[in-house]
Motif scaffolding. Structure first.
Motif, mmCIF file in Angstrom:
data_model
loop_
_atom_site.group_PDB
_atom_site.id
_atom_site.type_symbol
_atom_site.label_atom_id
_atom_site.label_comp_id
_atom_site.label_asym_id
_atom_site.label_seq_id
_atom_site.Cartn_x
_atom_site.Cartn_y
_atom_site.Cartn_z
ATOM 1 N N GLU A 1 136.297 120.150 -57.995
ATOM 2 C CA GLU A 1 136.000 119.391 -57.768
ATOM 3 C C GLU A 1 136.280 118.260 -56.769
ATOM 4 O O GLU A 1 135.530 118.330 -56.511
ATOM 5 C CB GLU A 1 135.646 119.210 -59.184
ATOM 6 C CG GLU A 1 134.870 117.882 -59.050
ATOM 7 C CD GLU A 1 135.361 116.969 -60.277
ATOM 8 O OE1 GLU A 1 135.036 115.481 -61.193
ATOM 9 O OE2 GLU A 1 134.931 117.651 -61.321
ATOM 10 N N ARG B 1 134.123 117.445 -53.500
ATOM 11 C CA ARG B 1 133.436 116.135 -53.653
ATOM 12 C C ARG B 1 133.912 115.269 -52.291
ATOM 13 O O ARG B 1 133.353 114.235 -51.199
ATOM 14 C CB ARG B 1 134.229 115.015 -54.514
ATOM 15 C CG ARG B 1 133.736 115.130 -56.033
ATOM 16 C CD ARG B 1 134.482 114.310 -57.181
ATOM 17 N NE ARG B 1 133.480 114.313 -58.124
ATOM 18 C CZ ARG B 1 132.405 113.872 -58.655
ATOM 19 N NH1 ARG B 1 131.667 113.057 -58.127
ATOM 20 N NH2 ARG B 1 132.285 113.554 -59.898
ATOM 21 N N SER C 1 126.136 116.048 -59.015
ATOM 22 C CA SER C 1 125.659 116.670 -60.471
ATOM 23 C C SER C 1 124.604 117.531 -59.980
ATOM 24 O O SER C 1 124.537 118.775 -61.256
ATOM 25 C CB SER C 1 125.094 114.987 -61.107
ATOM 26 O OG SER C 1 123.473 115.305 -60.315
ATOM 27 N N LEU D 1 128.937 118.953 -61.557
ATOM 28 C CA LEU D 1 130.273 117.637 -61.573
ATOM 29 C C LEU D 1 129.819 116.957 -61.747
ATOM 30 O O LEU D 1 128.992 116.871 -63.320
ATOM 31 C CB LEU D 1 130.290 117.175 -59.998
ATOM 32 C CG LEU D 1 130.890 117.888 -58.870
ATOM 33 C CD1 LEU D 1 131.236 117.974 -57.614
ATOM 34 C CD2 LEU D 1 132.031 119.077 -59.350
ATOM 35 N N ALA D 2 130.615 116.463 -62.900
ATOM 36 C CA ALA D 2 130.754 114.946 -64.175
ATOM 37 C C ALA D 2 129.433 114.193 -63.334
ATOM 38 O O ALA D 2 129.765 113.983 -62.311
ATOM 39 C CB ALA D 2 131.779 114.389 -64.764
ATOM 40 N N GLY D 3 128.942 113.811 -64.169
ATOM 41 C CA GLY D 3 127.943 112.518 -64.525
ATOM 42 C C GLY D 3 126.593 113.664 -63.946
ATOM 43 O O GLY D 3 126.112 114.081 -64.120
ATOM 44 N N SER D 4 126.227 112.241 -64.654
ATOM 45 C CA SER D 4 124.347 111.988 -65.200
ATOM 46 C C SER D 4 123.275 111.792 -63.982
ATOM 47 O O SER D 4 123.543 109.916 -64.802
ATOM 48 C CB SER D 4 124.642 111.873 -66.642
ATOM 49 O OG SER D 4 123.162 112.082 -67.100
ATOM 50 N N ASP E 1 127.441 111.195 -55.331
ATOM 51 C CA ASP E 1 127.593 111.698 -56.344
ATOM 52 C C ASP E 1 126.843 111.847 -56.796
ATOM 53 O O ASP E 1 126.690 112.669 -57.912
ATOM 54 C CB ASP E 1 128.182 109.992 -57.381
ATOM 55 C CG ASP E 1 129.223 109.930 -56.913
ATOM 56 O OD1 ASP E 1 130.399 109.817 -56.593
ATOM 57 O OD2 ASP E 1 129.005 107.959 -56.923
#
Length: 515
Positions: A203, A207, A225, A229-232, A221
């Motif tokens: 990850e 990034r 997503s 990857l983490a994040g909505s 970011d």
């Protein structure tokens, strides 16, 4: 499975002194499956029996492929031919292959180039002209390449990309027909290509590469997503980030982005394509999409009334071009009869011609005769799978109509379809047939002698696949209905007695098989 088993054995052997081995046999074909809704999970039939026999013949740790499976996957695997396998219950020995390795799958990679591009000079020129306009005018264009399966949409685009590679940056992906969470899968693939992001990257590394690609943490970011990857983030934010990505990519020169098979795209992804082309109207970006005509069923206004949107329609090859393609593929003399049979069955479809030729070259005895009967009885599995998949996407009413028409024959009277399908009280027959026409399964065959219009299948293999996909019990019933319909409506039908007798004979033979 083999990798997981090797990992498991690393734990079992030191602790328990044992290792587990497996043998695998793979075969491809039709099976009789239980109704999963009633928890009937039994699968049976000759296809399963052959797979089981191959599995029994395999050595521990081996995977053995049948000939039908090998034809479907040969471009993606490395195999070793085995001696013909003697299988219980089979009179003739079966060809089989030992699987050595599976090549890495590149979803966005070009298709294998097996033959020169034939008969597509005008379409290729239109794409080049559109690219020239994009570069000179500095504006965005969308080119939609439409055509039925096998006509060479991807092949045409690949030729164009190769010729334009010196003056453009290129990204290419495709839409998938299956799976969950695939709305933005093609976009994720394009992001990975643009940022040189590998599947094994962690990850933090992903990034870092995204930030280096777009030079903006907010954009990175949101693109992250898309990659899981983490994040909505909302759809609107992803659209915004995609636009910023394209702006960054085109800053270094003209850009071509290709999305294949968008007839499978989710509606949101189709919206994204339109968003890109409208948002970046003043940037030298050429977006090329390939689709079957199913796309226009879902988006009737996909191309209408839009500036700088190009439609490239692929038709069947002419007889001269078909012969040129066949000549480029043949490595030995087939004989006039085999060539005529391939041409007749291929009907100008490059994929059909190519696969028919490969099949005849591999089949002992078939290649020497190459009759039309041989071709109808030996549909290559690549084509059978392709056509079956298209049939499976039809609605129940459309499927019932096309099965009834397939039993009637290559040419059929539209007035007979409601009676034959048993849906006389359902949707108006003309509406159902018009849907099948729009989906490129059948076409109207107008007459000039005052008799009724008739329809024909767009390709004999479509008819054959629909017929083979019809349950034998239903085939028998529809054959009897055909005979009854011909008795009632025999005006203008040549040799009606022979046709009626044929349908009754077929019904009897199927009923005898079913006991």
């Amino acid at each position: 499975m083999q990798s997981a088993l090797a990992t498991l054995n690393q734990d079992l052997e030191p602790r328990l002194g044992v290792t587990l081995m497996q043998r695998i046999g793979v075969n491809t074909g039709d099976v009789v499956a239980g109704d999963l809704s009633t928890d009937q999970r039994l699968v049976s039939g000759d296809t399963m029996n052959v797979a089981a026999r191959l599995q029994q013949n395999a050595m521990p740790g081996e995977v053995i492929l049948s000939e039908s499976t090998h034809r479907l996957v040969q471009a993606a695997v490395t195999t070793e031919p085995l001696q013909p396998q003697t299988l219980k219950g089979k009179l003739q020995a079966a060809r089989a292959y030992r699987l050595r390795s599976v090549r890495p799958v590149t979803e966005s990679g070009p298709t294998e180039k097996r033959a020169p591009l034939v008969g597509r000079g005008a379409e290729l020129l239109r794409l080049h002209e559109a690219l020239d306009q994009t570069i000179r005018g500095g504006f965005c264009q969308l080119a939609t390449v439409l055509g039925t399966p096998g006509l060479g949409k991807s092949r045409l685009i690949q030729e164009f990309l190769t010729e334009a590679s010196g003056s453009t940056r290129q990204l290419r992906s495709r839409c998938l027909p299956y799976g969950e969470g695939i709305t933005f899968w093609p976009l994720a693939d394009v992001i990975r290509q643009a940022g040189s992001i590998r599947s094994e990257d962690g990850e933090a590394e992903v990034r870092t590469k995204l930030l280096a690609l777009v030079q903006d943490s907010a954009v990175a970011d949101r693109l992250g997503s898309v990659l899981g990857l983490a994040g909505s983030h909302s759809v609107a934010e992803i659209f915004w980030a995609t636009g910023r990505l394209m702006e960054h990519l085109v800053a270094t020169g003209p850009l071509i982005v290709v999305f294949d098979d968008i007839h499978w795209a989710e509606p949101t992804f189709l919206d994204l394509i339109e968003h890109i082309t409208q948002l970046l109207r003043d940037r030298p970006i050429m977006v090329i999409v390939a689709a079957r005509h199913d796309l226009l069923e879902r988006r009737p206004n996909w191309i209408d009334d839009k500036d700088r949107w190009l439609r490239v329609e692929l038709d069947a090859l002419s007889e001269i071009d078909s012969m040129a393609l066949l000549s480029s593929l043949v490595t030995h003399d087939l004989g006039d009869q085999a060539v005529a049979a391939i041409m007749r069955a291929g009907e100008g479809n490059p994929l059909f011609i190519e696969q028919m030729l490969f099949m005849l070259a591999e089949e002992d005895g078939v290649a020497s005769t190459g009759s039309s009967t041989d071709l109808q009885n030996h549909i290559p599995p690549t084509l059978a799978a392709l056509l079956s998949a298209r049939l499976d996407r039809l609605s129940p009413g459309e499927r019932s109509a096309i099965e009834a028409a397939a039993v009637f024959g290559y040419l059929f009277d539209p007035a007979a379809v409601p009676y034959l399908s048993g849906r006389e009280a359902g949707e108006a027959p003309d509406a159902t047939l018009n849907k099948l026409v729009r989906k490129q399964f059948i076409q109207q065959r107008p007459v000039t002698d005052g008799s009724r219009n008739s329809y024909r299948f767009r390709h004999i293999l479509i008819r054959d696949t629909a017929y083979q996909a019809t349950l034998k019990r239903r085939r028998a019933a529809v054959h009897r209905r055909c005979a009854e319909w011909l008795r009632r409506h025999d005006a203008g039908i040549v040799a009606v007695d022979e046709l009626e007798g044929f349908h009754l004979e077929q019904a009897y033979l199927y009923e005898k098989q079913l006991g």
